[in-house]
Design a protein around this motif. Structure first.
Motif, PDB file in Angstrom:
ATOM      1  N   LYS A 113       0.849  -1.182   0.000  1.00  0.00           N
ATOM      2  CA  LYS A 113       0.000   0.000   0.000  1.00  0.00           C
ATOM      3  C   LYS A 113       0.887   1.237   0.000  1.00  0.00           C
ATOM      4  CE  LYS A 113      -0.624   0.108   5.047  1.00  0.00           C
ATOM      5  NZ  LYS A 113      -1.624   0.081   6.143  1.00  0.00           N
ATOM      6  N   ARG A 114       0.304   2.334  -0.407  1.00  0.00           N
ATOM      7  CA  ARG A 114       1.032   3.597  -0.461  1.00  0.00           C
ATOM      8  C   ARG A 114       0.634   4.440   0.742  1.00  0.00           C
ATOM      9  NH1 ARG A 114       5.643   5.673  -2.762  1.00  0.00           N
ATOM     10  NH2 ARG A 114       5.555   7.944  -2.599  1.00  0.00           N
ATOM     11  N   ILE A 115       1.651   4.917   1.483  1.00  0.00           N
ATOM     12  CA  ILE A 115       1.415   5.763   2.635  1.00  0.00           C
ATOM     13  C   ILE A 115       1.852   7.178   2.289  1.00  0.00           C
ATOM     14  CG2 ILE A 115       1.894   6.139   5.086  1.00  0.00           C
ATOM     15  CD1 ILE A 115       0.482   3.513   4.530  1.00  0.00           C
ATOM     16  N   GLY A 116       0.941   8.144   2.413  1.00  0.00           N
ATOM     17  CA  GLY A 116       1.291   9.533   2.151  1.00  0.00           C
ATOM     18  C   GLY A 116       1.168   9.905   0.690  1.00  0.00           C
ATOM     19  N   HIS A 125       5.636   6.934   1.112  1.00  0.00           N
ATOM     20  CA  HIS A 125       6.484   5.753   0.927  1.00  0.00           C
ATOM     21  C   HIS A 125       5.618   4.517   0.738  1.00  0.00           C
ATOM     22  CE1 HIS A 125       5.565   5.703   5.264  1.00  0.00           C
ATOM     23  NE2 HIS A 125       5.654   4.381   5.161  1.00  0.00           N
ATOM     24  N   TRP A 126       6.256   3.461   0.254  1.00  0.00           N
ATOM     25  CA  TRP A 126       5.573   2.189   0.077  1.00  0.00           C
ATOM     26  C   TRP A 126       5.655   1.367   1.359  1.00  0.00           C
ATOM     27  CZ3 TRP A 126       2.760   1.807  -4.138  1.00  0.00           C
ATOM     28  CH2 TRP A 126       3.124   2.543  -5.275  1.00  0.00           C
ATOM     29  N   GLU A 127       4.684   0.528   1.544  1.00  0.00           N
ATOM     30  CA  GLU A 127       4.695  -0.361   2.705  1.00  0.00           C
ATOM     31  C   GLU A 127       4.176  -1.728   2.310  1.00  0.00           C
ATOM     32  OE1 GLU A 127       2.034  -0.502   6.602  1.00  0.00           O
ATOM     33  OE2 GLU A 127       3.536   1.109   6.734  1.00  0.00           O
ATOM     34  N   VAL A 128       4.950  -2.756   2.659  1.00  0.00           N
ATOM     35  CA  VAL A 128       4.489  -4.120   2.436  1.00  0.00           C
ATOM     36  C   VAL A 128       3.510  -4.467   3.548  1.00  0.00           C
ATOM     37  CG1 VAL A 128       5.161  -6.545   2.295  1.00  0.00           C
ATOM     38  CG2 VAL A 128       6.650  -4.782   1.338  1.00  0.00           C
ATOM     39  N   ILE A 129       2.333  -4.926   3.167  1.00  0.00           N
ATOM     40  CA  ILE A 129       1.263  -5.178   4.134  1.00  0.00           C
ATOM     41  C   ILE A 129       1.515  -6.501   4.834  1.00  0.00           C
ATOM     42  CG2 ILE A 129      -1.217  -5.536   4.450  1.00  0.00           C
ATOM     43  CD1 ILE A 129      -1.657  -3.831   1.946  1.00  0.00           C
ATOM     44  N   GLU A 130       1.494  -6.458   6.155  1.00  0.00           N
ATOM     45  CA  GLU A 130       1.678  -7.662   6.949  1.00  0.00           C
ATOM     46  C   GLU A 130       0.395  -8.467   6.982  1.00  0.00           C
ATOM     47  OE1 GLU A 130       3.192  -6.879  10.771  1.00  0.00           O
ATOM     48  OE2 GLU A 130       4.875  -5.672  10.069  1.00  0.00           O
ATOM     49  N   GLY A 131       0.568  -9.771   6.788  1.00  0.00           N
ATOM     50  CA  GLY A 131      -0.598 -10.650   6.844  1.00  0.00           C
ATOM     51  C   GLY A 131      -1.003 -10.950   8.264  1.00  0.00           C
ATOM     52  N   ASP A 132      -2.133 -11.635   8.424  1.00  0.00           N
ATOM     53  CA  ASP A 132      -2.614 -11.990   9.755  1.00  0.00           C
ATOM     54  C   ASP A 132      -1.760 -13.089  10.360  1.00  0.00           C
ATOM     55  OD1 ASP A 132      -4.659 -10.177   9.502  1.00  0.00           O
ATOM     56  OD2 ASP A 132      -6.025 -11.660   8.576  1.00  0.00           O
TER      57      ASP A 132
END
Length: 451
Positions: A435-438, A444-451
């Motif tokens: 997802k994109r933050i800001g 910046h980009w962020e890799v989404i943590e799974g459950d």
């Protein structure tokens, strides 16, 4: 021909007693009087006097006995002085000599200390510290060690209820006179540096050059607690833990194989030379991590031998024994083989192993881009489809390396158009992987943590 066991002298001088001392301190040898350095027989006069004088001088000045024999060769008289190895160090005028190839070498400083310890069949950490007191040891830490060692089936179960001093005595950490060994202080003291100034590990993060120090940490205290402290600090502050997926299962791994990192840390702590006024250092760069400890390899070990099955040679026998009993290390000399195997399994280059600056150094290099792409492609292939796996793999690698990477930079690295980059990024976003933050410029980009 002169070699490690043979030396020629044209005539006798009392100074040659150091040659005899060197043979005695090494593996023995023969000193011939009446033969030139190039092997020519020149003979010796007045041999009867030397047959009596040399043995007497050897006894008086060296404290050992030798066999002096008259030999006739080419019609000339020569003397053969046969020297056997001594079980104790032999000095000549307060100096110690050994044989190194065909030469005599005087021992100084640490070389002399190590030689004397070896002759006495003890290691540095077995020596006691008279001023250290039992009350300085951490009883809770000792109890935790005993419990763990018993659970590992490497310490007798009765130790759980035995008096601590008795258990430490059975492990040779306390001598019969009640004095603590250096090993006991390093392992279990609340403040090891009170007695041993070199019980320190330094971790540093560097930029593009060795002069660009970005951050650093100093780890002190019990060497038994150091491995977990070091791994914890490396994980939280110095090393990344890229997130990948196997199907929909999230995987978070250290950027270098954790088993390999831990083994390198253990190796540095157990095998370092604590007499050197230097610290264990761990230098972290963008593309590598370098572990260094003082103390070169113990003979007959070599860099080549470390990469195959080899005997375990221990500079600090008591510390190594405690690390073995708690399950930190094995007793089979497999540490470097394990590191190499872990790096290989992670798709990373073979570590660089070398003797450097009077110590031992091992360098882990990051995987090259191609191997990283294959690893990520394999992880996400089931999720986003094999047709885009390779491109997606590249993008995820870039994002893991630099969360602020721009679309333009991704296009440059992949050879795609900006639109092509955006298409694949949208794929990743739809799959819930990034997802994109800001904002576009400041975010910046962020890799989404799974459950």
């Amino acid at each position: 021909m002169e070699n490690s066991h043979t030396e020629f002298k044209e005539f006798w001088k009392d100074d040659y007693l150091k040659v005899i001392a060197a043979f005695a301190n090494s593996n023995g040898g023969d000193l011939f009087i009446g033969i030139s350095d190039d092997g020519r027989v020149v003979g010796i006069g007045n041999y009867k006097k030397f047959l009596e004088d040399i043995p007497n001088k050897v006894v008086q000045l060296l404290g050992i006995t030798v066999d002096v024999e008259l030999i006739k060769q080419n019609g000339k008289d020569i003397l053969k002085i046969a020297v056997t190895p001594s079980s104790v160090p032999i000095s000549f005028h307060g100096k110690y000599f050994i044989r190194s190839g065909s030469t005599v070498q005087e021992l100084h400083g640490h070389e002399l200390r190590d030689y004397i310890l070896k002759k006495d069949n003890i290691t540095w950490d077995e020596i006691t510290i008279p001023q250290a007191q039992l009350e300085e040891l951490d009883e809770k830490l000792i109890r935790r060690f005993i419990t763990k060692a018993v659970n590992e089936n490497r310490l007798y179960a009765e130790a759980l209820n035995d008096d601590i001093q008795l258990t430490l005595g059975n492990l040779d950490l306390i001598k019969e006179n009640g004095q603590l060994t250096r090993a006991a202080v390093l392992l279990f003291s609340k403040r090891p540096k009170k007695h041993i100034r070199t019980a320190t590990v330094k971790i540093g993060r560097f930029g593009l050059t060795d002069t660009e120090l970005i951050s650093q940490d100093i780890i002190e205290g019990s060497v038994l607690e150091m491995p977990d402290k070091i791994i914890g600090i490396l994980r939280t502050k110095y090393l990344h833990s890229p997130i990948t997926y196997e199907g929909i299962e999230r995987k978070e791994r250290l950027e270098y194989p954790e088993k390999a990192v831990r083994e390198a840390v253990l190796n540095a702590i157990v095998h370092r030379d604590y007499t050197e006024q230097t610290d264990i250092t761990i230098r972290v760069y963008n593309d590598k991590i370098v572990f260094w400890n003082s103390g070169t390899l113990i003979a007959p070990l070599s860099i080549e031998l470390l990469k195959q099955k080899h005997p375990s040679k221990r500079r600090n026998a008591l510390i190594a024994n405690i690390f073995f009993r708690i399950g930190f290390i094995e007793a089979w000399g497999r540490g470097i083989l394990l590191i190499t195997e872990e790096m290989k399994n992670a798709g990373m280059p073979e570590p660089i192993i070398e003797e450097y600056a009077g110590g031992f150094q091992i360098t882990f290099l990051k995987a090259n881009l191609q191997s990283m792409e294959k690893s990520v492609e394999k992880s996400v292939g089931k999720t986003v489809g094999k047709t885009v796996g390779k491109t997606v793999g590249k993008l995820l690698v870039f994002i893991n390396e630099n969360s602020k990477i721009t679309r333009e930079k991704m296009a440059e690295k992949t050879g795609l158009s900006i639109r092509g980059v955006e298409y694949n990024l949208n794929k990743l976003k739809k799959e819930g992987l990034i997802k994109r933050i800001g904002s576009a410029k400041g975010g910046h980009w962020e890799v989404i943590e799974g459950d």
